[in-house]
Design a protein around this motif. Structure first.
Motif, PDB file in Angstrom:
ATOM      1  N   GLY A  91       0.899  -1.223  -0.158  1.00 14.14           N
ATOM      2  CA  GLY A  91      -0.260   0.107  -0.049  1.00 14.14           C
ATOM      3  C   GLY A  91       0.897   1.067  -0.024  1.00 14.14           C
ATOM      4  N   SER A  92       2.264   1.326  -0.171  1.00 15.32           N
ATOM      5  CA  SER A  92       2.931   2.391  -0.215  1.00 15.32           C
ATOM      6  C   SER A  92       2.661   3.317  -1.313  1.00 15.32           C
ATOM      7  CB  SER A  92       4.553   1.996  -0.073  1.00 15.32           C
ATOM      8  OG  SER A  92       5.266   3.190  -0.474  1.00 15.32           O
ATOM      9  N   PRO A  93       2.533   4.569  -1.150  1.00 19.87           N
ATOM     10  CA  PRO A  93       2.363   5.493  -2.311  1.00 19.87           C
ATOM     11  C   PRO A  93       3.234   5.282  -3.446  1.00 19.87           C
ATOM     12  CG  PRO A  93       1.743   6.403  -0.176  1.00 19.87           C
ATOM     13  CD  PRO A  93       2.571   5.241  -0.071  1.00 19.87           C
ATOM     14  N   LEU A  94       4.508   4.804  -3.298  1.00 22.06           N
ATOM     15  CA  LEU A  94       5.651   4.775  -4.184  1.00 22.06           C
ATOM     16  C   LEU A  94       5.624   3.601  -5.048  1.00 22.06           C
ATOM     17  CD1 LEU A  94       8.704   5.609  -1.832  1.00 22.06           C
ATOM     18  CD2 LEU A  94       7.786   6.992  -3.601  1.00 22.06           C
ATOM     19  N   THR A  95       4.860   2.513  -4.604  1.00 21.75           N
ATOM     20  CA  THR A  95       4.514   1.356  -5.304  1.00 21.75           C
ATOM     21  C   THR A  95       3.543   1.450  -6.530  1.00 21.75           C
ATOM     22  OG1 THR A  95       2.853   0.320  -3.908  1.00 21.75           O
ATOM     23  CG2 THR A  95       5.084  -0.079  -3.569  1.00 21.75           C
ATOM     24  N   VAL A 107       4.078   2.782  -9.501  1.00 19.35           N
ATOM     25  CA  VAL A 107       4.118   4.150 -10.038  1.00 19.35           C
ATOM     26  C   VAL A 107       5.623   4.230 -11.039  1.00 19.35           C
ATOM     27  CG1 VAL A 107       4.219   6.650 -10.189  1.00 19.35           C
ATOM     28  CG2 VAL A 107       2.697   5.320  -8.655  1.00 19.35           C
ATOM     29  N   LYS A 108       5.804   4.454 -12.091  1.00 18.58           N
ATOM     30  CA  LYS A 108       6.892   4.711 -12.580  1.00 18.58           C
ATOM     31  C   LYS A 108       7.889   5.956 -12.008  1.00 18.58           C
ATOM     32  CE  LYS A 108       5.836   3.719 -17.523  1.00 18.58           C
ATOM     33  NZ  LYS A 108       5.610   4.079 -18.969  1.00 18.58           N
ATOM     34  N   LEU A 109       9.066   5.607 -12.052  1.00 16.68           N
ATOM     35  CA  LEU A 109       9.860   6.485 -11.176  1.00 16.68           C
ATOM     36  C   LEU A 109       9.860   7.895 -11.645  1.00 16.68           C
ATOM     37  CD1 LEU A 109      13.042   4.462 -10.362  1.00 16.68           C
ATOM     38  CD2 LEU A 109      10.958   4.867  -9.088  1.00 16.68           C
ATOM     39  N   MET A 110       9.794   8.086 -13.207  1.00 17.83           N
ATOM     40  CA  MET A 110       9.685   9.406 -13.930  1.00 17.83           C
ATOM     41  C   MET A 110       8.693  10.241 -13.440  1.00 17.83           C
ATOM     42  SD  MET A 110       8.355   8.470 -17.614  1.00 17.83           S
ATOM     43  CE  MET A 110       9.828   7.372 -18.109  1.00 17.83           C
ATOM     44  N   ASP A 111       7.356   9.666 -12.945  1.00 22.67           N
ATOM     45  CA  ASP A 111       6.293  10.309 -12.525  1.00 22.67           C
ATOM     46  C   ASP A 111       6.173  10.516 -10.897  1.00 22.67           C
ATOM     47  OD1 ASP A 111       5.149  10.047 -14.885  1.00 22.67           O
ATOM     48  OD2 ASP A 111       4.376   8.036 -14.763  1.00 22.67           O
ATOM     49  N   LEU A 112       7.340  10.071 -10.357  1.00 20.94           N
ATOM     50  CA  LEU A 112       7.112  10.332  -8.923  1.00 20.94           C
ATOM     51  C   LEU A 112       7.448  11.818  -8.300  1.00 20.94           C
ATOM     52  CD1 LEU A 112       8.933   6.997  -7.137  1.00 20.94           C
ATOM     53  CD2 LEU A 112       6.482   7.863  -7.109  1.00 20.94           C
ATOM     54  N   ARG A 113       8.485  12.306  -9.102  1.00 21.69           N
ATOM     55  CA  ARG A 113       8.804  13.708  -8.717  1.00 21.69           C
ATOM     56  C   ARG A 113       7.342  14.599  -8.992  1.00 21.69           C
ATOM     57  NH1 ARG A 113      14.556  15.963 -10.705  1.00 21.69           N
ATOM     58  NH2 ARG A 113      15.961  14.529  -9.385  1.00 21.69           N
ATOM     59  N   GLY A 149       7.786  -4.577  -0.970  1.00 19.80           N
ATOM     60  CA  GLY A 149       8.957  -5.636  -0.217  1.00 19.80           C
ATOM     61  C   GLY A 149      10.063  -5.047  -1.057  1.00 19.80           C
ATOM     62  N   ASP A 150      10.317  -4.204  -2.148  1.00 14.94           N
ATOM     63  CA  ASP A 150      11.328  -3.663  -2.566  1.00 14.94           C
ATOM     64  C   ASP A 150      12.153  -2.999  -1.555  1.00 14.94           C
ATOM     65  OD1 ASP A 150      10.865  -4.754  -5.091  1.00 14.94           O
ATOM     66  OD2 ASP A 150      10.418  -2.925  -5.944  1.00 14.94           O
ATOM     67  N   LYS A 151      13.563  -3.051  -1.294  1.00 19.44           N
ATOM     68  CA  LYS A 151      14.244  -2.030  -0.762  1.00 19.44           C
ATOM     69  C   LYS A 151      14.879  -1.151  -1.511  1.00 19.44           C
ATOM     70  CE  LYS A 151      17.289  -3.702   2.668  1.00 19.44           C
ATOM     71  NZ  LYS A 151      18.481  -4.078   3.425  1.00 19.44           N
ATOM     72  N   ILE A 152      14.702   0.266  -1.202  1.00 10.69           N
ATOM     73  CA  ILE A 152      15.140   1.283  -1.942  1.00 10.69           C
ATOM     74  C   ILE A 152      15.954   1.917  -1.199  1.00 10.69           C
ATOM     75  CG2 ILE A 152      12.837   1.381  -3.290  1.00 10.69           C
ATOM     76  CD1 ILE A 152      12.182   4.203  -1.739  1.00 10.69           C
ATOM     77  N   GLY A 153      17.120   2.592  -2.141  1.00  9.12           N
ATOM     78  CA  GLY A 153      17.923   3.693  -1.828  1.00  9.12           C
ATOM     79  C   GLY A 153      17.478   4.981  -2.296  1.00  9.12           C
ATOM     80  N   LEU A 154      17.515   5.957  -1.313  1.00  6.70           N
ATOM     81  CA  LEU A 154      17.175   7.242  -1.857  1.00  6.70           C
ATOM     82  C   LEU A 154      17.845   8.137  -1.391  1.00  6.70           C
ATOM     83  CD1 LEU A 154      13.299   8.040  -1.099  1.00  6.70           C
ATOM     84  CD2 LEU A 154      15.021   9.643  -0.276  1.00  6.70           C
ATOM     85  N   THR A 155      18.230   9.147  -2.307  1.00  6.56           N
ATOM     86  CA  THR A 155      19.256  10.338  -2.157  1.00  6.56           C
ATOM     87  C   THR A 155      18.373  11.721  -2.111  1.00  6.56           C
ATOM     88  OG1 THR A 155      19.888  10.487  -4.063  1.00  6.56           O
ATOM     89  CG2 THR A 155      20.894   9.263  -2.778  1.00  6.56           C
ATOM     90  N   ALA A 156      18.764  12.537  -1.153  1.00  9.35           N
ATOM     91  CA  ALA A 156      18.205  13.732  -0.794  1.00  9.35           C
ATOM     92  C   ALA A 156      18.820  14.364   0.170  1.00  9.35           C
ATOM     93  CB  ALA A 156      16.791  13.662  -0.571  1.00  9.35           C
ATOM     94  N   GLU A 157      18.575  15.991   0.359  1.00  7.18           N
ATOM     95  CA  GLU A 157      18.931  16.619   1.442  1.00  7.18           C
ATOM     96  C   GLU A 157      18.096  16.417   2.694  1.00  7.18           C
ATOM     97  OE1 GLU A 157      20.260  21.140   0.781  1.00  7.18           O
ATOM     98  OE2 GLU A 157      18.553  20.693  -0.589  1.00  7.18           O
ATOM     99  N   PRO A 158      18.657  16.214   3.934  1.00  2.76           N
ATOM    100  CA  PRO A 158      18.116  15.470   5.191  1.00  2.76           C
ATOM    101  C   PRO A 158      16.422  16.467   5.303  1.00  2.76           C
ATOM    102  CG  PRO A 158      20.010  16.278   5.718  1.00  2.76           C
ATOM    103  CD  PRO A 158      20.091  16.744   4.439  1.00  2.76           C
TER     104      PRO A 158
END
Length: 452
Positions: free
Chosen positions: A161-165, A167-173, A203-212
């Motif tokens: 149920g995560s909102p990140l699932t 969805v194409k990554l290009m559409d997440l921004r 179930g995916d483990k994601i690595g996410l980069t950004a400012e804190p």
């Protein structure tokens, strides 16, 4: 590069294995014949059985030709003395493991200067810092920082149920206002550096980069902005527990340490007046429940036995403790613990090994490597590196979309004047920048190496 390692216990053997995988000529020194025999059976390295402070032993190991000399025995004092003797005999760079809390930063600075140490490393303090970071951002399973904490990479496990699932990554921004980049995905036993068409699944483990601050925005939008762990139980009263408790109590957290050894309890009670010290066996479930396991924000298992840490962490998880952190040193048990549902696993030996691999790459590069930071992530299936852009980098001012990057490489971030940039194709690398790259199991020494 010729590297001598004195002390081949758990940490020494891990460092040895990683440096051998890097292609270095490693010589192992230990005074225990059984340890030397085991090293000979597992690794294709030269070994010397003897005392790391004995000149003849070091001479046999070829200390005069050593470009790196690493002392990681169980004794801080022996490590320092061994490094001093090695330096006097011709070793070019000496590194000592120093863990005793009595040796504060001022003392370490004095030792480095007077003993000619290139580096003094405290893996217990580094492990405590990593645990502290997770407790301050409990939605993450791992947090790595860059450029004095101005940029972070966090690992998250996506729930159903995560909102990140879906969805194409290009559409997440467009979907979320935060500026972030999902730069790596672990799915089963495989790791992917995704493109814009990649779709995430539960179930995916994601690595996410950004400012804190941007990470906080995103976690809030995802409904994952858990409150920081305020009340923490720590099982085991060793050095990591001491360092972690000191960090937590200094920021107003409630800390309770459970330790079975009465003498350790007395020492901790004197050293940590703001923490509650309980003398008891934390393996007894009744004691944990009596001390409030059902109502705490976080549980950290730091005993000297991996198996005990795993079992008691599972017990804490069954009582719905929001954040459970487990210290595990043996690689095979780390994998087992992850399959049993423990996702915040920290290994001091792996943390120290990352530091030394980075240092070895810096020495190896004839240009004078510009590696600032190196981490292994995604269960050691990927690497993330921070490079300083030096004057000899020949691709400044070129749009990223025009750079021909090697396969399995992603530019995950650019830091310019302490400001983080989540890069897009039109961004460029400038001299003086810091560039963060992510790579699938590659070994790069210089930023130029990522270009075809």
């Amino acid at each position: 590069m010729r590297i001598i390692i004195v002390g081949c216990g758990k940490i020494g053997e891990t460092i040895l294995a990683d440096l051998v995988n890097e292609g270095h000529n490693v010589i192992a020194v230990d005074n225990d014949p059984a340890v030397i025999e085991e090293i000979n059976n597992i690794h294709d390295v030269m070994t010397v059985c003897g005392n790391g402070t004995d000149c003849s032993t070091l001479s046999e190991a070829g200390v005069k030709e050593a470009e790196m000399f690493i002392a990681v025995t169980s004794s801080d004092e022996l490590n320092m003395l061994s490094c001093y003797i090695a330096r006097q005999m011709g070793a070019r760079n000496t590194i000592a493991r120093i863990r005793n809390p009595e040796y504060n930063m001022e003392s370490l600075g004095f030792f480095k200067e007077k003993l000619g140490l290139s580096m003094a490393i405290n893996p217990d303090m580094l492990a405590a810092r990593e645990m502290f970071n997770v407790l301050k951002l409990p939605s993450a399973v791992k947090i790595q920082t860059f450029s004095e904490r101005s940029f972070e990479i966090i690992e998250l496990i996506l729930k159903e149920g995560s909102p990140l699932t879906g969805v194409k990554l290009m559409d997440l921004r467009n979907k979320f206002k935060a500026k972030f980049l999902i730069c790596v995905v672990g799915r089963g036993d495989k790791v992917y550096i995704p493109d814009g068409n990649f779709i995430l699944y539960p179930g995916d483990k994601i690595g996410l980069t950004a400012e804190p601050v941007e990470i906080q925005k995103l976690l809030k939008a995802l409904g994952l902005d858990k409150k920081q762990a305020k009340n923490v139980i720590i099982l085991g009263g060793g050095r990591i527990a001491f360092y972690l408790s000191k960090m937590l109590t200094s920021t107003g957290n409630g800390v309770k340490i459970i330790e079975i050894d009465p003498e350790k309890c007395e020492t901790l009670s004197d050293a940590l007046p703001k923490a509650v010290i309980i003398n008891g066996d934390g393996a007894q479930q009744e004691l944990l429940l009596e001390e409030g396991l059902d109502s705490i924000d976080a549980f950290v298992s730091l005993t000297g036995m991996d198996e005990e840490n795993i079992l008691i962490s599972i017990f804490a998880s069954t009582h719905n403790v929001p954040t459970v952190i487990t210290k595990v040193n043996r690689n095979e048990l780390s994998a087992m613990a992850a399959k049993l549902g423990l996702d915040r696993i920290i290994s001091p030996k792996e943390i120290m090994s990352d530091v030394l691999v980075r240092y070895a790459r810096a020495l190896e590069n004839s240009k004078g490597s510009n590696i600032e930071t190196l981490y292994n992530i995604m269960d050691d299936k990927a690497e993330v590196l921070e490079f300083n852009v030096s004057p000899d980098f020949g691709h400044t001012g070129v749009p990223l979309k025009d750079l021909r990057l090697r396969q399995g490489v992603l530019i995950a971030g650019i830091i310019r004047d302490r400001k983080a940039i989540i890069p897009i194709g039109s961004d460029v690398i400038m001299q003086g920048d810091k560039v963060i790259i992510l790579t699938e199991d590659q070994r790069y020494n210089d930023l130029s190496d990522i270009i075809k």
